[in-house]
Design an enzyme around this catalytic site. Structure first.
Site, short mmCIF file in Angstrom:
data_model
loop_
_atom_site.label_atom_id
_atom_site.label_comp_id
_atom_site.label_asym_id
_atom_site.label_seq_id
_atom_site.Cartn_x
_atom_site.Cartn_y
_atom_site.Cartn_z
N LYS A 132 -5.72 -1.17 -3.51
CA LYS A 132 -5.09 -1.18 -2.18
C LYS A 132 -3.58 -1.11 -2.30
O LYS A 132 -2.92 -0.37 -1.56
CB LYS A 132 -5.52 -2.47 -1.45
CG LYS A 132 -4.51 -3.06 -0.51
CD LYS A 132 -4.93 -4.38 0.06
CE LYS A 132 -4.25 -5.61 -0.50
NZ LYS A 132 -2.87 -5.84 -0.12
N ASN A 133 -3.00 -1.87 -3.24
CA ASN A 133 -1.54 -1.94 -3.32
C ASN A 133 -0.92 -0.68 -3.93
O ASN A 133 0.29 -0.50 -3.89
CB ASN A 133 -1.09 -3.19 -4.08
CG ASN A 133 -1.31 -4.45 -3.26
OD1 ASN A 133 -1.64 -4.37 -2.07
ND2 ASN A 133 -1.15 -5.60 -3.87
N CYS A 175 4.54 -15.37 7.21
CA CYS A 175 3.52 -15.09 6.21
C CYS A 175 3.16 -16.40 5.52
O CYS A 175 4.06 -17.15 5.14
CB CYS A 175 4.12 -14.11 5.21
SG CYS A 175 3.06 -13.77 3.84
N ARG A 222 9.17 -13.86 3.12
CA ARG A 222 9.08 -12.51 2.54
C ARG A 222 10.22 -11.66 3.10
O ARG A 222 10.01 -10.79 3.95
CB ARG A 222 7.73 -11.86 2.86
CG ARG A 222 6.51 -12.72 2.62
CD ARG A 222 5.76 -12.47 1.34
NE ARG A 222 5.46 -11.16 0.92
CZ ARG A 222 4.27 -10.58 0.99
NH1 ARG A 222 3.27 -11.21 1.56
NH2 ARG A 222 4.07 -9.38 0.50
N ASP A 225 -0.88 -12.48 -7.63
CA ASP A 225 -2.10 -12.18 -6.86
C ASP A 225 -3.37 -12.68 -7.56
O ASP A 225 -4.46 -12.55 -7.00
CB ASP A 225 -2.20 -10.67 -6.60
CG ASP A 225 -1.13 -10.19 -5.63
OD1 ASP A 225 -0.54 -11.03 -4.93
OD2 ASP A 225 -0.87 -8.97 -5.59
N ARG A 244 -9.35 -7.75 3.92
CA ARG A 244 -8.14 -6.93 3.83
C ARG A 244 -7.98 -6.35 2.41
O ARG A 244 -7.29 -5.35 2.24
CB ARG A 244 -6.90 -7.78 4.15
CG ARG A 244 -6.88 -8.24 5.59
CD ARG A 244 -5.58 -8.93 5.93
NE ARG A 244 -4.49 -8.19 5.35
CZ ARG A 244 -3.47 -8.73 4.72
NH1 ARG A 244 -3.38 -10.02 4.59
NH2 ARG A 244 -2.52 -7.99 4.23
N1 EPU Z 1 11.96 -10.46 -2.28
C1 EPU Z 1 13.23 -10.68 -1.81
N2 EPU Z 1 13.81 -9.70 -1.05
C2 EPU Z 1 13.18 -8.53 -0.76
C3 EPU Z 1 11.88 -8.32 -1.26
C4 EPU Z 1 11.28 -9.32 -2.02
O1 EPU Z 1 13.82 -11.73 -2.07
O2 EPU Z 1 13.78 -7.69 -0.09
C5 EPU Z 1 11.31 -11.51 -3.10
C6 EPU Z 1 10.02 -12.02 -2.48
O3 EPU Z 1 10.26 -13.02 -1.53
C7 EPU Z 1 9.27 -12.51 -3.71
C8 EPU Z 1 9.68 -11.53 -4.78
O4 EPU Z 1 10.89 -10.91 -4.31
O5 EPU Z 1 9.73 -13.78 -4.07
C9 EPU Z 1 8.70 -10.44 -5.09
O6 EPU Z 1 8.21 -9.86 -3.88
P1 EPU Z 1 7.86 -8.32 -3.81
O7 EPU Z 1 8.87 -7.63 -2.96
O8 EPU Z 1 7.63 -7.78 -5.18
O9 EPU Z 1 6.49 -8.34 -2.99
P2 EPU Z 1 5.98 -7.17 -2.09
O10 EPU Z 1 6.42 -5.90 -2.70
O11 EPU Z 1 6.30 -7.43 -0.69
C10 EPU Z 1 3.73 -6.74 -3.37
C11 EPU Z 1 2.26 -6.83 -3.09
C12 EPU Z 1 1.87 -8.30 -2.96
C13 EPU Z 1 2.22 -9.01 -4.29
C14 EPU Z 1 3.72 -8.83 -4.58
C15 EPU Z 1 4.14 -9.40 -5.91
C16 EPU Z 1 1.76 -4.82 -1.88
C17 EPU Z 1 1.32 -4.18 -0.62
N3 EPU Z 1 1.94 -6.14 -1.86
O12 EPU Z 1 4.40 -7.32 -2.26
O13 EPU Z 1 0.45 -8.31 -2.82
O14 EPU Z 1 1.91 -10.37 -4.20
O15 EPU Z 1 4.04 -7.41 -4.58
O16 EPU Z 1 3.45 -8.81 -6.94
O17 EPU Z 1 1.91 -4.15 -2.89
C18 EPU Z 1 -1.63 -9.13 -2.13
O18 EPU Z 1 -2.12 -8.03 -2.46
O19 EPU Z 1 -2.34 -10.13 -1.83
C19 EPU Z 1 -0.19 -9.27 -2.07
C20 EPU Z 1 0.41 -10.25 -1.38
#
Ligand code: EPU
Length: 440
Positions: free
Chosen positions: A22-23, A116, A121, A308, A400
């Site tokens: 999915k991701n 969330c 996030r 995850d 999901r």
């Molecule tokens: N962060 C920031 N600023 C930003 C973006 C992220 O501070 O602008 C922080 C976040 O708060 C967190 C860390 O950076 O502490 C990492 O977050 P990341 O941005 O990598 O998460 P994401 O890209 O929003 C994806 C996956 C998540 C998974 C995370 C970490 C998708 C659709 N989602 O989210 O998946 O937990 O990477 O690996 O790819 C799940 O599938 O259950 C899920 C939550």
């Protein structure tokens, strides 16, 4: 609304095939917006989040459809670059349309994702990266308004944040940079396999990208991209979930269509925990007959232990004799499952960003509430070893991200079923809070 009922005590045995990731699929579907031509993405799981992304793309004016595991997207020439709150608030990955819309249309209005249950996030890194490419961004009335003046310009961008690299910020900036003028370098880029898969798709669309899978990605902007066809990688979180479930029940399971190279840390932790793990070319077999051993785990960006899989690893530790410690370094508050596991008899204590898990002899089945996608999976696998039956409520979270989970676990011998449940008229404040989506 559905609930899942698991009766514990059966060892999982047999073979299970995992679905596409999915991701990986979600940002790739957004990437399809970078051209007006048709793109085809295969091996896409049939999940709620995929339908939400299709709804979003269609609301932007693209033509997208899902049929038998294949998504076909034709964006055409007249995109309406507004991603509304109603869609973005149910799925955080919607924010991935920001970069492609900006690069393709020149402006975008994307709702801020909002609350969330797994913790704050923010999207500051997404905005920082897009601004470095020359976009101006402003937050008004809960929306990000992003605009470019002429064309995005390549730049050197440091994308690391307080908790390390960001997966979707890397995706957003990399997608936008494919159509920028000149060269972009992303430092402290995310190295996750889903980012590599996205880059491969972009390259098939005509993008020029190097260094993907490392912390430094270089993108040479091109004038135009074209439609492309790809098939997405196996879901490494689903793979890990079945591996932990098998080890937990003391079973013997072959997980097929998996990429063992994406599971090095998981395999290492399972071996430390006392399981025997054999790597195939595109499969992993896990067996356990002996006693479980305590393991300490810290979640980190890839190739570290994935956040995850933190909840599922914790489920395994609940019945591991001795003390195991989990430290959550990506989302320090991602512990909504702890109180539910403790309702099943586990002994888990939270100490700042760490969870101390004191193994118990057995868990006992109980009614529990799923709070987010991965927490739901942990409750299901805890139910597999609990005495009696465990009812997991609010399984729409599970839907999901896990395709046909009860069917796959049944094939492996689990006693698991799904039932419709009555929705109470009046909801308490705490149950309302649990309904907040942990938008993946
Ligand atoms: N962060 C920031 N600023 C930003 C973006 C992220 O501070 O602008 C922080 C976040 O708060 C967190 C860390 O950076 O502490 C990492 O977050 P990341 O941005 O990598 O998460 P994401 O890209 O929003 C994806 C996956 C998540 C998974 C995370 C970490 C998708 C659709 N989602 O989210 O998946 O937990 O990477 O690996 O790819 C799940 O599938 O259950 C899920 C939550």
């Amino acid at each position: 609304m559905d609930k899942i009922i698991v009766t514990g005590g059966r060892k999982l045995r047999g073979e299970v095939e995992v679905s596409g990731a999915k991701n990986a699929a979600l940002p790739m579907m957004a990437a399809a917006l970078l051209t007006d031509q048709e793109s085809i993405i295969e091996n896409v799981p049939n999940l709620k989040d995929i339908r939400t992304m299709l709804d979003l793309l269609n609301s932007l004016g693209a033509k997208g459809e899902y049929r038998d595991g294949t998504v076909t997207i034709t964006p055409g020439n007249t995109l309406v670059p507004v991603a509304p709150y109603e869609l973005v608030s149910t799925m955080r990955a919607s924010v991935c349309v920001l970069g492609p819309l900006l690069a393709r249309v020149g402006n975008a209005e994307v709702s801020l994702p909002g609350g969330c249950v797994i913790g704050p996030r923010p999207i500051d890194l997404h905005l920082k990266g897009l601004e470095a490419l020359g976009a101006s961004t402003e937050i008004r009335h809960g929306y990000v308004h992003a605009r470019m003046h002429k064309r995005l310009r390549g730049n050197d961008i440091y994308l690391g944040g307080a908790f390390g690299s960001s997966v979707l910020a890397t995706a957003n900036v990399m997608m936008a940079a494919t159509l920028a003028r000149g060269q972009t370098t992303i430092e402290d880029a995310a190295c996750e396999p889903e980012i590599v898969d996205l880059a491969c798709f972009l390259i098939r669309m005509g993008a020029k990208i190097q260094g993907v899978g490392s912390k430094r990605i270089e993108i040479e902007g091109v004038n135009k991209l074209h439609g492309a066809k790809t098939a997405i990688i196996a879901d490494r979180v689903e793979v890990g979930t079945y591996l932990f479930a098998a080890a937990m029940t003391g079973g013997d399971v072959l997980v097929k269509k998996a990429d063992p190279n994406h599971q090095n840390v998981v395999i290492d932790k399972l071996r430390q925990a006392g399981a025997r793990v054999d790597r195939g070319k595109s499969s992993i077999r896990v067996r356990r007959t002996g006693r479980l051993q305590p393991v300490n785990v810290t979640t980190l960006p890839y190739p570290g232990f994935p956040t995850d899989l933190q909840a599922q690893m914790m489920a395994l530790m609940t019945i591991t004799p001795g003390i195991s410690v989990i430290t959550e370094k990506i989302y320090p508050d991602r512990y909504m499952h702890v109180s539910e596991l403790n309702r099943m008899g586990s002994r888990i204590f939270l100490e700042g960003p760490s969870a101390i898990v004191q193994g118990v002899k057995r868990l006992s089945g109980a009614p529990v509430m799923a709070s987010d996608l991965r927490a739901s999976a942990a409750l299901v696998i805890a139910g597999l070893v609990a005495e009696g039956s465990t009812e997991i409520h609010r399984v729409y979270h599970l839907d999901r991200g896990y395709e046909r989970i009860e069917e796959k676990l049944s094939q492996l011998g689990a006693a698991i079923s799904r039932q419709k449940e009555q929705v109470p008229e009046q909801k308490s404040d705490s149950s309302m809070a649990l309904e907040l989506e942990a938008v993946g």
